[in-house]
Scaffold this active site. Sequence first.
Site, short mmCIF file in Angstrom:
data_model
loop_
_atom_site.label_atom_id
_atom_site.label_comp_id
_atom_site.label_asym_id
_atom_site.label_seq_id
_atom_site.Cartn_x
_atom_site.Cartn_y
_atom_site.Cartn_z
N LYS A 51 43.98 26.97 39.12
CA LYS A 51 42.90 27.97 39.09
C LYS A 51 42.86 28.64 37.72
O LYS A 51 43.78 29.35 37.34
CB LYS A 51 43.12 29.05 40.15
CG LYS A 51 41.85 29.90 40.32
CD LYS A 51 42.10 31.21 40.99
CE LYS A 51 42.62 32.28 40.05
NZ LYS A 51 41.70 32.65 38.97
N SER A 84 49.99 38.66 34.41
CA SER A 84 50.59 39.99 34.31
C SER A 84 51.83 40.12 35.20
O SER A 84 51.95 39.44 36.23
CB SER A 84 49.56 41.04 34.70
OG SER A 84 49.15 40.84 36.02
N THR A 85 52.72 41.00 34.82
CA THR A 85 53.94 41.23 35.60
C THR A 85 53.57 41.78 36.98
O THR A 85 54.19 41.42 37.99
CB THR A 85 54.88 42.18 34.84
OG1 THR A 85 55.29 41.51 33.63
CG2 THR A 85 56.13 42.51 35.63
N GLY A 127 52.57 38.91 39.06
CA GLY A 127 53.79 38.11 39.26
C GLY A 127 54.62 38.67 40.42
O GLY A 127 55.14 37.93 41.26
N GLU A 154 55.70 33.28 34.37
CA GLU A 154 55.72 33.54 32.92
C GLU A 154 54.84 34.77 32.73
O GLU A 154 53.63 34.70 32.86
CB GLU A 154 55.17 32.31 32.19
CG GLU A 154 55.63 32.22 30.77
CD GLU A 154 54.73 33.02 29.86
OE1 GLU A 154 55.07 34.19 29.59
OE2 GLU A 154 53.71 32.49 29.44
N CYS A 178 51.16 36.78 25.33
CA CYS A 178 52.29 37.35 26.08
C CYS A 178 53.51 37.55 25.18
O CYS A 178 54.28 38.48 25.37
CB CYS A 178 52.63 36.48 27.27
SG CYS A 178 52.83 34.76 26.85
N GLU A 197 53.06 47.04 27.62
CA GLU A 197 52.30 45.96 27.01
C GLU A 197 50.84 46.40 26.85
O GLU A 197 50.20 46.81 27.81
CB GLU A 197 52.37 44.73 27.91
CG GLU A 197 51.78 43.49 27.31
CD GLU A 197 51.89 42.27 28.24
OE1 GLU A 197 51.68 42.41 29.45
OE2 GLU A 197 52.15 41.17 27.72
P1 NAI Z 1 46.18 38.84 35.94
O1 NAI Z 1 47.64 38.67 36.02
O2 NAI Z 1 45.50 39.67 36.94
O3 NAI Z 1 45.48 37.40 35.98
C1 NAI Z 1 46.10 36.17 35.69
C2 NAI Z 1 45.63 35.13 36.70
O4 NAI Z 1 46.07 35.49 38.01
C3 NAI Z 1 44.13 34.98 36.82
O5 NAI Z 1 43.82 33.62 37.02
C4 NAI Z 1 43.80 35.78 38.06
O6 NAI Z 1 42.62 35.35 38.70
C5 NAI Z 1 44.99 35.50 38.93
N1 NAI Z 1 45.29 36.51 39.95
C6 NAI Z 1 44.99 37.83 39.94
N2 NAI Z 1 45.46 38.42 41.06
C7 NAI Z 1 46.06 37.45 41.80
C8 NAI Z 1 46.74 37.43 43.04
N3 NAI Z 1 46.92 38.53 43.76
N4 NAI Z 1 47.25 36.27 43.48
C9 NAI Z 1 47.11 35.15 42.74
N5 NAI Z 1 46.46 35.10 41.58
C10 NAI Z 1 45.95 36.23 41.09
O7 NAI Z 1 45.83 39.35 34.51
P2 NAI Z 1 44.49 40.10 34.09
O8 NAI Z 1 43.99 41.03 35.13
O9 NAI Z 1 43.54 39.08 33.66
O10 NAI Z 1 45.01 40.97 32.89
C11 NAI Z 1 45.60 42.23 33.14
C12 NAI Z 1 46.75 42.46 32.20
O11 NAI Z 1 47.74 41.48 32.42
C13 NAI Z 1 46.42 42.31 30.73
O12 NAI Z 1 45.93 43.47 30.19
C14 NAI Z 1 47.75 41.95 30.17
O13 NAI Z 1 48.49 43.11 29.93
C15 NAI Z 1 48.40 41.16 31.25
N6 NAI Z 1 48.32 39.71 31.03
C16 NAI Z 1 49.41 39.06 30.58
C17 NAI Z 1 49.35 37.71 30.35
C18 NAI Z 1 50.53 36.97 29.86
O14 NAI Z 1 50.40 35.84 29.44
N7 NAI Z 1 51.70 37.52 29.93
C19 NAI Z 1 48.13 36.95 30.53
C20 NAI Z 1 47.04 37.73 31.04
C21 NAI Z 1 47.16 39.05 31.26
#
Ligand code: NAI
Length: 772
Positions: free
Chosen positions: A189, A241-242, A245, A262, A296, A388
């Site tokens: 996804k 995001s953590t 995670g 990750e 990240c 972060e």
């Molecule tokens: P997110 O962690 O919400 O999204 C990442 C992925 O997870 C997306 O594909 C999203 O649709 C999916 N997702 C969201 N909620 C889920 C759930 N309950 N179960 C399964 N999948 C789910 O990250 P978001 O909202 O895009 O960004 C928010 C913050 O997260 C950013 O501001 C940043 O600080 C951090 N982030 C960190 C990343 C990294 O690589 N460490 C990457 C993206 C965001």
Amino acid sequence: MTVKEIFDTMDYGPAPESAQEALDWLKDRGGLAGHYINGQWGPLRDDFASNNPATGEKLAGVTKGTAKEVDKAVAAARKAQPKWAKDGAARARVLYAIARLMQKNARLLAVMESLDNGKPIRESRDIDVPLAIRHFYHHAGFAQLMEDEMPNAEPLGVCGQIIPWNFPLLMLAWKIAPALAMGNTVVLKPAEYTSLSAMVFCEICTAAGVPPGVVNIVTGDGETGAALVNSDVDKIAFTGSTAVGRIIREQTAGSGKALSLELGGKSPYIVFDDADIDSAVEGLVDAIWFNQGQVCCAGSRLLVQEGIAERFYTKLKARMDGLRIGDPLDKSIDIGAIVDPIQLAQITQMVEANTAGETYQCGQPEGCFYPPTLITGLAPADTLMQEEIFGPVLVSCTFRTPAEAVEIANNTRYGLAASVWTENINLALDIAPKLVSGIVWVNSTNLMDAAAGFGGVRESGFGREGGWEGLLGYTKPRGKSEKIKAPVAFTSEDGTPADPLDRTAKLYIGGKQARPDGGYSKPVFNKSGKLLGHASLANRKDVRNAVEANAAAKGWSKSTGHLRAQILYYMGENLSARAEEFTRRIDTMTNGKTGTAEVEDAIQWLFTWAAWADKHDGAAKGVPIRGVALAMNEPVGNIGILTDDTRPLMSLIEPLAPALAMGNRVTAVASEVFPLAATDFYQVLETSDVPAGVANILTGSHAELAPHMAAHNNLDAVWSFSTTDLAHEIEAKSTGNLKRTWVNNGQSRAWPSAIWRAQSTEIKTIWIPYGE
Ligand code: NAI
């Protein structure tokens, strides 16, 4: 006019890359993006928009996947998996074909990525796309070699993969290539903001001859992601995001699904006073302004040695002034758009809320852009030094000594990456092992490659992606597990008979026998109801004391493999000297005749792990840059272990020996049914030079102690081999520090040494300059 004057007045002309091909591509497909299931498109709906963040214009309508659609994709993947798993060489050819077709479509992929995400075309063209292609090439090779090099490994089955929006295509490649190489099929996804390059990828899959059902893409948002997490997959691989995670860790708890996380980071970028300052300033452009800081592993926390701080900041600000922000499709742009107005608002709000330090910002165009920002003079505990930001915001403080640099660097709940800048190789290589992070870059930053492991420790998650170590996350050892048959403790028909002598075995904490905090114990009988002694019942406080003792024994984790080998040999030798006594104890407790064999197994096992202690070597990875990536094995740290109940002595020795051999400190809870061989083992520990606190042994109820161990923030991992199935309890409670868990889900099996070693170590990837 002098040459200098010409240079000073010269401005960049615009060098725009055309968006036409990519826009036409979308138009030809009805302006819709959606599922690719079983090699077929659809359904495609306009449930939400994917916009160009640089202009706000809608690029395509995207389908929000329902749980039913996710299940359909998982079923297709399930059906396709056995055939896909059969032939590594055939998989290699398909992966190679994907790589070739990605090369052919590289410009379309790069433009689509920049349109959808807002990243500068220079980056998508020169970094994201080539590195994604490199992943398919490299993993085509792993598919080819799997049978020869990993004869005991088999695929997990169907892998659910959830990726973020910061590197849409690269993360896709990073997830799909190793999974497919090892014979898994996938349902991936993409993030809701950035589904479009995945659509181009699906067409490439069809053209490359990927069999239907092997690669499935389901578009959608967090709800779609949650549906995938709860579907019938064998693994979830998540980057994001953590916070999410943690949710996924809780939702998969006890399900038996493999999980890799990750997550975020707040990676230190340490500049010593002897560093090549110009290089270190230039490195920062890649560390924190690459991809608008939405990385990240971004070097988002600058630590500068005090003596050069002013000079360094002056040069850095001058460099910041030269950064060009604007149209991502302009080839001379350094910084593009922020992925979405929501993310922009979050960055803006975090910076505005900060009142500490001094803020320096460059100008920015109108729209979804955020200026390169430097905030100096912060204290290590300030909010912006800890949280972060995920934007182009660099925060900074100074340090005086290398020891202080390490202390500040490690003062974070994350542990993903770190950069060290110094011209002194001794200093760099002295610092690298002291940094608590999965990756260290020496005089470099943000380097990644398919051959090198990537991933973090602490709240940055667990598991590695890339290299041989990354393949472990997509395989399992061949062989079957069996449902555990729990032995039942013997009882006395007359209740607990009186015993004139107090034969209560104490706990073993910090190298000493200790009374349990609660003062309670339980009787242990033989088959005919004769009282053999009492075992103490440990409680939460005893767990706490034991983990404190583990923490105090950190010297063990820094000791040499040579020293640990000697101590494990010594344990084996001392057990051998007491073999008769242990044999008797085992036979009396179990009413069996297996004691002799069990003691012999335990001695052998100690010798085996004494042998491994100084032989579990790391690796030097050939990476396509002027450098080498070292994969160094480090201990996980403090490991809590719930041992199985079936074999009184081996249940303790089996996990204890590899954990100690690899440099971990252990708090183990002995067999609940037959605890007294483990308590006899205190004497072997005492006489074998095992330093105090390295191995603590508790007795008591596994079900009662497991949640305390799982929730303890100073335990870095919890293993459970207990006959009581504690998988759900442990995994759900492990989210505090996101510790690693290894639980048996009520099944038992013999694990090969490679798995014991992998569970007992963290791989730190250290990138160092090397060669021409
Ligand atoms: P997110 O962690 O919400 O999204 C990442 C992925 O997870 C997306 O594909 C999203 O649709 C999916 N997702 C969201 N909620 C889920 C759930 N309950 N179960 C399964 N999948 C789910 O990250 P978001 O909202 O895009 O960004 C928010 C913050 O997260 C950013 O501001 C940043 O600080 C951090 N982030 C960190 C990343 C990294 O690589 N460490 C990457 C993206 C965001």
